[in-house]
Design an enzyme around this catalytic site. Structure first.
Site, PDB file in Angstrom:
ATOM      1  N   GLN A 129     -39.596   2.966  31.184  1.00  0.00           N
ATOM      2  CA  GLN A 129     -38.827   2.939  32.441  1.00  0.00           C
ATOM      3  C   GLN A 129     -37.433   3.534  32.248  1.00  0.00           C
ATOM      4  O   GLN A 129     -36.798   3.961  33.207  1.00  0.00           O
ATOM      5  CB  GLN A 129     -38.692   1.495  32.951  1.00  0.00           C
ATOM      6  CG  GLN A 129     -39.962   0.852  33.435  1.00  0.00           C
ATOM      7  CD  GLN A 129     -40.629   0.064  32.337  1.00  0.00           C
ATOM      8  OE1 GLN A 129     -40.618   0.451  31.177  1.00  0.00           O
ATOM      9  NE2 GLN A 129     -41.227  -1.061  32.677  1.00  0.00           N
ATOM     10  N   ASP A 173     -34.306 -10.005  36.661  1.00  0.00           N
ATOM     11  CA  ASP A 173     -35.502 -10.358  37.434  1.00  0.00           C
ATOM     12  C   ASP A 173     -35.353 -11.758  37.976  1.00  0.00           C
ATOM     13  O   ASP A 173     -35.805 -12.058  39.068  1.00  0.00           O
ATOM     14  CB  ASP A 173     -36.750 -10.234  36.543  1.00  0.00           C
ATOM     15  CG  ASP A 173     -37.026  -8.785  36.253  1.00  0.00           C
ATOM     16  OD1 ASP A 173     -37.667  -8.141  37.084  1.00  0.00           O
ATOM     17  OD2 ASP A 173     -36.525  -8.270  35.235  1.00  0.00           O
ATOM     18  N   ASN A 183     -34.546 -10.867  32.120  1.00  0.00           N
ATOM     19  CA  ASN A 183     -34.622  -9.425  32.390  1.00  0.00           C
ATOM     20  C   ASN A 183     -35.569  -8.810  31.351  1.00  0.00           C
ATOM     21  O   ASN A 183     -36.081  -9.512  30.459  1.00  0.00           O
ATOM     22  CB  ASN A 183     -33.217  -8.800  32.327  1.00  0.00           C
ATOM     23  CG  ASN A 183     -33.187  -7.389  32.899  1.00  0.00           C
ATOM     24  OD1 ASN A 183     -33.658  -7.150  34.015  1.00  0.00           O
ATOM     25  ND2 ASN A 183     -32.653  -6.442  32.147  1.00  0.00           N
ATOM     26  N   LYS A 184     -35.781  -7.521  31.458  1.00  0.00           N
ATOM     27  CA  LYS A 184     -36.718  -6.807  30.572  1.00  0.00           C
ATOM     28  C   LYS A 184     -36.565  -7.227  29.115  1.00  0.00           C
ATOM     29  O   LYS A 184     -35.448  -7.402  28.627  1.00  0.00           O
ATOM     30  CB  LYS A 184     -36.462  -5.305  30.743  1.00  0.00           C
ATOM     31  CG  LYS A 184     -37.217  -4.374  29.867  1.00  0.00           C
ATOM     32  CD  LYS A 184     -38.718  -4.523  29.917  1.00  0.00           C
ATOM     33  CE  LYS A 184     -39.347  -4.236  31.248  1.00  0.00           C
ATOM     34  NZ  LYS A 184     -40.795  -4.602  31.253  1.00  0.00           N
TER      35      LYS A 184
HETATM   36  C1  RUB Z   1     -37.495  -4.054  35.280  1.00  0.00           C
HETATM   37  C2  RUB Z   1     -36.278  -4.814  34.917  1.00  0.00           C
HETATM   38  C3  RUB Z   1     -35.086  -4.652  35.815  1.00  0.00           C
HETATM   39  C4  RUB Z   1     -35.061  -5.799  36.832  1.00  0.00           C
HETATM   40  C5  RUB Z   1     -34.012  -5.566  37.921  1.00  0.00           C
HETATM   41  O1  RUB Z   1     -38.636  -4.460  34.542  1.00  0.00           O
HETATM   42  O2  RUB Z   1     -36.242  -5.594  33.999  1.00  0.00           O
HETATM   43  O3  RUB Z   1     -33.894  -4.714  35.082  1.00  0.00           O
HETATM   44  O4  RUB Z   1     -36.317  -5.892  37.471  1.00  0.00           O
HETATM   45  O5  RUB Z   1     -34.343  -4.434  38.669  1.00  0.00           O
HETATM   46  P1  RUB Z   1     -40.100  -3.855  34.947  1.00  0.00           P
HETATM   47  P2  RUB Z   1     -33.698  -4.155  40.116  1.00  0.00           P
HETATM   48  O6  RUB Z   1     -40.003  -2.394  34.803  1.00  0.00           O
HETATM   49  O7  RUB Z   1     -41.048  -4.519  34.022  1.00  0.00           O
HETATM   50  O8  RUB Z   1     -40.351  -4.262  36.394  1.00  0.00           O
HETATM   51  O9  RUB Z   1     -32.226  -4.057  39.916  1.00  0.00           O
HETATM   52  O10 RUB Z   1     -34.326  -2.832  40.514  1.00  0.00           O
HETATM   53  O11 RUB Z   1     -34.077  -5.258  41.016  1.00  0.00           O
END
Ligand code: RUB
Length: 275
Positions: A129, A173, A183-184
């Site tokens: 990602q 998250d 978070n990730k």
């Molecule tokens: C994505 C991730 C992002 C959070 C926040 O993990 O950890 O930092 O979801 O994202 P994955 P946002 O790729 O496994 O979904 O700021 O877009 O809400």
């Protein structure tokens, strides 16, 4: 209901084509409004188990209109952008991980408002990602350097540009009621490295990622790491990780720039309906 459309959204969420807490919550809202039943809600909840923003948004529907919820996403991002702008110093180098729309939008806003900074970001294995992040930042003409996760300590503590990065920016998250953040996977480790080197760690997140309930860490398919691995090799693929609140300098949300405990007090007072 438009079954084909619903199935496509579910497939895209499950396969990470749609990823990041905010995008997932928005897509789930769209899918749920095609057929707002208990069964559909259950299916949507099951797609990514570490996503309280998804639960919050679907549970709020009925108490708030779809339009009001959609407006929240944009209003809060705007406030987050303004808050992040307040803290970015001149010629900063910032370390970030994975792909967070809350983080990327705030960085692009800061660039548009004349801040000069550069980014170190991780490629984010196993699904890369980080490449999405690097591409979005490069498109916005923000200097970006991608590293493998294993080089994170070097990138955080001794970049070739400066002695060390000025700050770590992470998305979220889930923000838990004790102030810890999920978070990730890797986020906890990077935050600990930053903390040990006295580098501030900012969580940049919409307050609707708050959860009063315990949040399960999603374990993803082993084949993401090693497809057709030889027999007798165990593989673990946790998608997320807890960041202890002691490593977090502040949570920057639409509610302000707040320490984790202050954030929790504010979010409970402002949004008692969040579960
Ligand atoms: C994505 C991730 C992002 C959070 C926040 O993990 O950890 O930092 O979801 O994202 P994955 P946002 O790729 O496994 O979904 O700021 O877009 O809400």
């Amino acid at each position: 209901m438009d079954k084909k459309r619903f199935n496509k959204i579910c497939k895209d969420i499950a396969s990470i084509k749609i990823q990041g807490a905010r995008n997932i919550a928005k897509a789930a809202l769209l899918a749920y409004s095609l057929n707002p039943t208990k069964k559909v809600k259950k299916i949507l909840f099951s797609l990514r188990p570490t996503e309280p923003m998804l639960w919050n948004v679907l549970n709020l529907l009925g108490k708030k209109s779809k339009q009001e919820i959609l407006e929240h996403f944009d209003d809060s991002q705007e406030k987050i952008n303004k808050n992040v702008l307040k803290i970015i110093g001149r010629r900063w180098t910032i370390f970030t991980h994975c792909h967070s729309t809350n983080v990327i939008n705030a960085l692009i806003y800061a660039k548009k408002h004349g801040r000069n900074f550069s980014i170190f970001n991780t490629e984010t294995r196993p699904l890369f990602q980080g490449r999405k992040t690097a591409k979005a930042l490069a498109r916005a003409r923000i200097p970006v350097t991608t590293v493998v996760e294993a080089a994170a300590a070097i990138a955080i503590k001794e970049t070739p540009i400066m002695k060390k990065v000025n700050a770590v920016f992470l998305g979220a998250d889930a923000i838990l009621k004790n102030g810890d953040v999920i978070n990730k996977v890797g986020s906890g480790m990077f935050s600990e490295i930053a903390y040990d080197s006295k580098i501030p760690v900012y969580i940049i997140a919409d307050s609707w990622k708050f959860s009063k309930r315990p949040v399960k860490i999603e374990e993803r398919a082993h084949k993401e790491i090693w497809n057709h691995a030889p027999a007798h090799i165990k593989i673990k693929n946790p998608a997320f990780e807890k960041v202890n609140k002691k490593f977090i300098t502040a949570i920057i949300s639409e509610l302000g720039i707040l320490s984790p405990p202050a954030f929790v007090r504010r979010v409970i007072a402002k949004y008692p309906l969040l579960k």
